[in-house]
Design an enzyme around this catalytic site. Sequence first.
Site, mmCIF file in Angstrom:
data_model
loop_
_atom_site.group_PDB
_atom_site.id
_atom_site.type_symbol
_atom_site.label_atom_id
_atom_site.label_comp_id
_atom_site.label_asym_id
_atom_site.label_seq_id
_atom_site.Cartn_x
_atom_site.Cartn_y
_atom_site.Cartn_z
ATOM 1 N N TYR A 146 0.869 -1.177 0.000
ATOM 2 C CA TYR A 146 0.000 0.000 0.000
ATOM 3 C C TYR A 146 0.899 1.217 0.000
ATOM 4 O O TYR A 146 1.794 1.337 0.837
ATOM 5 C CB TYR A 146 -0.887 -0.007 1.247
ATOM 6 C CG TYR A 146 -1.731 1.242 1.428
ATOM 7 C CD1 TYR A 146 -2.867 1.454 0.644
ATOM 8 C CD2 TYR A 146 -1.398 2.195 2.386
ATOM 9 C CE1 TYR A 146 -3.641 2.592 0.814
ATOM 10 C CE2 TYR A 146 -2.174 3.326 2.565
ATOM 11 C CZ TYR A 146 -3.284 3.524 1.774
ATOM 12 O OH TYR A 146 -4.054 4.654 1.950
ATOM 13 N N ASP A 241 9.450 2.474 -0.855
ATOM 14 C CA ASP A 241 8.497 3.172 0.009
ATOM 15 C C ASP A 241 8.858 2.818 1.446
ATOM 16 O O ASP A 241 8.513 1.741 1.940
ATOM 17 C CB ASP A 241 7.070 2.723 -0.347
ATOM 18 C CG ASP A 241 6.020 3.339 0.575
ATOM 19 O OD1 ASP A 241 6.403 3.932 1.603
ATOM 20 O OD2 ASP A 241 4.826 3.198 0.274
ATOM 21 N N LYS A 269 5.629 9.659 8.226
ATOM 22 C CA LYS A 269 5.441 9.170 9.603
ATOM 23 C C LYS A 269 6.487 9.739 10.569
ATOM 24 O O LYS A 269 6.323 10.845 11.055
ATOM 25 C CB LYS A 269 5.412 7.648 9.602
ATOM 26 C CG LYS A 269 4.236 7.130 8.704
ATOM 27 C CD LYS A 269 3.721 5.815 9.120
ATOM 28 C CE LYS A 269 2.753 5.201 8.128
ATOM 29 N NZ LYS A 269 1.353 5.427 8.438
HETATM 30 N N1 HOZ Z 1 -0.327 3.463 6.484
HETATM 31 C C1 HOZ Z 1 -1.329 3.478 7.478
HETATM 32 C C2 HOZ Z 1 -1.706 2.082 7.901
HETATM 33 N N2 HOZ Z 1 -1.559 1.083 6.989
HETATM 34 C C3 HOZ Z 1 -2.469 4.151 7.000
HETATM 35 C C4 HOZ Z 1 -2.873 5.275 7.796
HETATM 36 C C5 HOZ Z 1 -4.230 5.611 7.299
HETATM 37 O O1 HOZ Z 1 -4.616 5.179 6.229
HETATM 38 O O2 HOZ Z 1 -4.897 6.306 8.041
#
Ligand code: HOZ
Length: 429
Positions: A146, A241, A269
């Site tokens: 993702y 990423d 982050k």
């Molecule tokens: N990367 C975060 C968790 N997989 C996502 C944070 C979000 O989508 O709020």
Amino acid sequence: MSANPSTSDSLFARAKQLIPGGVNSPVRAFRSVGGAPFFVKAARGAMLTTADDRELIDFVCTWGPAIHGHNHPVIRDAIAAALDRGTSFGTPNPLEVEMAELIVRFVPSIQKVRMCNSGTEATMSAIRLARGFTRRDKIIKFAGCYHGHSDSLLIKAGSGALTHGHPDSAGVPASFARETVVLPFNDRTALDAAFAANPGQIAGVILEPYCGNVGFIMPDAGYLAHVREACTRHGAVLIFDEVMTGFRLARGGVQELEKITPDLTCLGKIIGGGLPVGAFGGRADIMDQLAPLGPVYQAGTLSGNPLAMAAGIAALRLLESENPYARLDALGRQLRDAVLAACQAKGLAAQVPQCGSMFSIFFTATPVRDYTTALTGDAPLFARFFHACLERGVYLAPSAYEAGFISTAHDGVAIGRACDILTDAIARL
Ligand code: HOZ
């Protein structure tokens, strides 16, 4: 709802009237585990305080940023000092330079870096840059990875897209999706075949070098080196990423651990210290294609925001002074060993991949090494486990397909108590 709804229930009822699903990001919803999300009014160290005054040991850590625990005094002081000088200038500010210098020093593959406002912006911009640099259109991504929610990357995506059953989002034009080639992670043959089937067309390969959005999955030995070599051979830009893993698993991210040099890296982050931020950087010859030097456009009103820079610089400097990685790995192993021991005692098959302060719990006998094997995890059992932990005071991500995060603040009482709670929850499944 019960006769006396909790504060969280009341807030959620109001939220649902006005906010789709009652949440501002789908990962916060409890739809895949059942029940309703709780609201948090404060957080400190390893603990969340809910709107109903429950104290929870938190293994979500605001989805990664809180490596030093919540509301760390050094980061708070840095934000307060920056706040005193103003919240946004719309001009270059000195903290952006300090941040760039820190990032370039910590991550040697990054020769130049551009700040943006989220991980989504970072990955979206990085693939545009790869396309502009190579004058090619196609991108390779991996099922379950993702990279935020831009059109080109919301295909066979993990995180909330997978959790809520829409790994290929509605609203992404088929013509866009055709430019994204999706492959299984950890499969060298599939990668070689994709390059062979699209000669001279692949602009870039983007991956989470350690996957964190389909649960936590590590690459097979030599896999990342194979991806690096294939990109070099075919003139494609390799994009790591490291929004989740950057500064979390090592100061220089997975690329430091695995000794692989990507062409571009996406960050987020931790570099915001809890405020909204993203960044992408890498080879100077590629980065210099960005406007105003080059033809690839990318911009942002709040990019390099002084509050976010101040918080992020404080977070990175703490990593430098404390060098917490061995300690975090010990906490991760303590948690993993406790879960595996409890599962063995219960006769439950489980996989608990862990590296440093990231981990996942898959209830399956199948070793998890890609999207398909991640889906062998028993999601209904995970939902029961999630609620058993929550009832006892531990908050895990409300999805069988998210990674867990540990902070330095978990050291001591919190980790011991959490291991006891997880052990008890498993025993009673
Ligand atoms: N990367 C975060 C968790 N997989 C996502 C944070 C979000 O989508 O709020």
